[in-house]
Design an enzyme around this catalytic site. Structure first.
Site, PDB file in Angstrom:
ATOM      1  N   HIS A  21       0.840  -1.198   0.000  1.00 54.63           N
ATOM      2  CA  HIS A  21       0.000   0.000   0.000  1.00 54.63           C
ATOM      3  C   HIS A  21       0.879   1.254   0.000  1.00 54.63           C
ATOM      4  O   HIS A  21       0.597   2.211  -0.708  1.00 54.63           O
ATOM      5  CB  HIS A  21      -0.925   0.015   1.219  1.00 54.63           C
ATOM      6  CG  HIS A  21      -1.933  -1.092   1.209  1.00 54.63           C
ATOM      7  ND1 HIS A  21      -3.290  -0.885   1.179  1.00 54.63           N
ATOM      8  CD2 HIS A  21      -1.780  -2.450   1.201  1.00 54.63           C
ATOM      9  CE1 HIS A  21      -3.932  -2.040   1.149  1.00 54.63           C
ATOM     10  NE2 HIS A  21      -3.029  -3.013   1.188  1.00 54.63           N
ATOM     11  N   ASP A 124      -6.610   5.258   2.158  1.00 55.23           N
ATOM     12  CA  ASP A 124      -6.667   3.839   1.816  1.00 55.23           C
ATOM     13  C   ASP A 124      -8.055   3.280   2.139  1.00 55.23           C
ATOM     14  O   ASP A 124      -8.674   3.674   3.136  1.00 55.23           O
ATOM     15  CB  ASP A 124      -5.620   3.115   2.676  1.00 55.23           C
ATOM     16  CG  ASP A 124      -5.204   1.808   2.071  1.00 55.23           C
ATOM     17  OD1 ASP A 124      -4.039   1.719   1.665  1.00 55.23           O
ATOM     18  OD2 ASP A 124      -6.037   0.878   2.019  1.00 55.23           O
TER      19      ASP A 124
END
Ligand code: UDP
Length: 484
Positions: A21, A124
């Site tokens: 990520h 996210d």
């Protein structure tokens, strides 16, 4: 008013703490910064050093990019000090605590948004609460889920219609319903945390993520239109999502150092050593094997990989997340001396993007993490797909059935990241066969040529006038008009 409407756009970027990520998020923040946006990345102190080189290199180019450090509540959830990355949470218990801890970050983000009042928060999708926190201050929240249109459509469709519940056995194939293209799968390949009756924190998280995604301003996708046009359209037409494709974001790294240690970790092998080794090889002659940042294979599985590679007769670079020991139990007797000059084993972290772009690389054995898929596509290399977890079995189908730039090794069983296998489900013969199919013969040439064409399309997409470039500038304009 005139001055106010030209105020510089200030965006905050908040990645989930895991390599897979952090890496695309850093690229995304750099990309926005390179388009004149003031970009601020948010992370915790243990993760911060992984960001600093990337930020510095972007600053050196004259872009405005900063890092803001928050505290990760390890103590509050009973995690060991320093366990601030999902990569370090290696058991189910630790993973659950880790996800619990991320929910406790909300007050800090609220305070930051209140203090800085940016024009937009890109958070996210593992932070479902971020949409409402941003809304308190009238700040639009964009979602980044780190995967592509095809896997997103596939997983939303499977959750909605539950086709895997309508088959009689684990091995019976089902077709994903209401889908632009016929895709067949077995229920053992479906992520287990999507089960409706599961009470796990992961199931809760995925449910909340989907709900918050619907309420968010929109979604940023690390993909390009030409890669999956039917599914980019399906995503907005059928699921009503407002999405901008701005990838492949890894292509924003032009300098070699941006592609190596700046991508999160120090490479375990000197990049020059690695490149020198590759420079001595013929074009398209080396197989690159790497299973991302999280997947850990058991010794029995590694042994099969070693034997399969050896039997294929192909040269290779193999990345194994293991430290060098006096005797490596997972290697066949005498393997390294037999493979001297023919195969390179990197123990730890490899400069993946740099390796994949090298002309000597002829194929990529991948676990089908979305970043790896896109990096493989961008480099124009055919793939041998070996999905393990997350949405990787869907990603495999994109490569093997839609793009037709790879072959499946035959992985059948979805597993969580922390499960340790007792036996190897993929045997050496299957590895040898898949590697040979992608490296040798007419079918291999056809796959390579399709992969090359896609790689060129990927590069065009991020250049001025390309589909991703245009979507990025359109998004920036839209945010600017909101902030005016
Ligand atoms: N990566 C790397 N070197 C390694 C392993 C991984 O540079 O030895 C990078 C890879 O290039 C990609 C990311 O780590 O950008 C992994 O993301 P992906 O989505 O492929 O898989 P995950 O680690 O999330 O399962």
């Amino acid at each position: 008013m005139e001055i106010e409407s030209h105020r510089q756009l200030h965006m905050f970027f908040f990645p989930f703490m895991a390599q897979g990520h952090n890496i695309p998020f850093i690229d995304i923040a750099k990309l926005f910064a390179s388009h004149g946006v003031k970009s601020t990345l948010i992370t915790t102190s243990v993760n911060a050093p992984l960001f600093s080189k990337a930020i510095q290199s972007s600053k050196n180019l004259g872009f405005e990019i900063e890092l803001l450090v928050i505290k990760f509540p390890t103590e509050e959830v009973g995690l060991p000090q320093g366990c601030e990355s999902s990569n370090l949470a290696t058991t189910i218990e630790m993973k659950e605590k880790f996800f619990k801890a991320t929910f406790l970050l909300e007050p800090q983000i609220e305070q930051i948004l209140d203090q800085h009042r940016p024009h937009c928060l890109v958070a996210d999708s593992f932070f479902p609460w971020a949409t409402d926190v941003a809304a308190k201050f009238g700040i639009p929240r964009l979602n980044f889920q780190g995967t592509g249109f095809f896997p997103s459509c596939a997983s939303l469709t499977v959750i909605l219609h539950q086709p895997h519940k309508k088959v009689e056995s684990d091995s019976e194939l089902f077709t994903i319903p209401n889908f632009p293209i016929e895709i067949k799968m077995t229920r053992t390949q479906i992520p287990r945390f999507f089960e409706k009756n599961s009470e796990s924190i992961m199931t809760k998280l995925f449910k909340e993520s989907r709900e918050s995604e619907e309420r968010s301003y929109g979604i940023i996708v690390n993909s390009f239109y030409e890669l999956e046009p039917d599914f980019a359209d399906h995503y907005s037409n059928v699921f009503g999502r407002k999405a901008w494709h701005i990838g492949p974001v890894s292509l924003c790294n032009k300098a070699a150092e941006d592609k190596t240690e700046i991508r999160g970790m120090e490479a375990s092998l000197d990049e020059h050593e690695c490149l020198n080794w590759l420079n001595s090889k013929k074009p398209n002659s080396v197989v690159y094997i790497c299973f991302g940042s999280l997947t850990n294979f058991a010794d029995v599985e590694l042994l099969e990989i070693a034997l399969g590679l050896e039997a294929s007769g192909q040269e290779f670079i193999w990345v194994v997340k293991k430290e060098k020991k006096e005797k490596d139990e997972w290697l066949p007797e005498g393997f390294e001396s037999r493979m001297e000059g023919k195969g390179l084993i990197i123990r730890g972290w490899a400069p993946q993007v740099l390796i994949l772009e090298h002309q000597a690389i002829g194929a990529f054995v991948t676990h089908c993490g979305w970043n790896s898929i896109l990096e493989g596509v961008s480099s124009g290399v055919p793939m041998i797909t070996w999905p393990v977890s997350a949405e990787q079995f869907y990603n495999e189908k994109l490569v093997t059935d839609i793009l037709r730039t790879g072959v499946a090794v035959g992985s059948k069983q979805w597993a969580s990241f922390v499960e340790v296998k007792k036996e190897a489900s993929v045997k050496r013969e299957a590895i040898e066969k898949a590697v040979t199919l992608v490296m040798v013969g007419d079918a291999a040439e056809e796959m390579r040529s399709r992969a090359r064409t896609l790689g060129e399309m990927a590069k065009r997409a991020v250049e001025e006038g390309g589909s991703s470039f245009s979507d990025l500038t359109a998004l920036i304009e839209e945010l600017r008009s909101l902030g005016a």
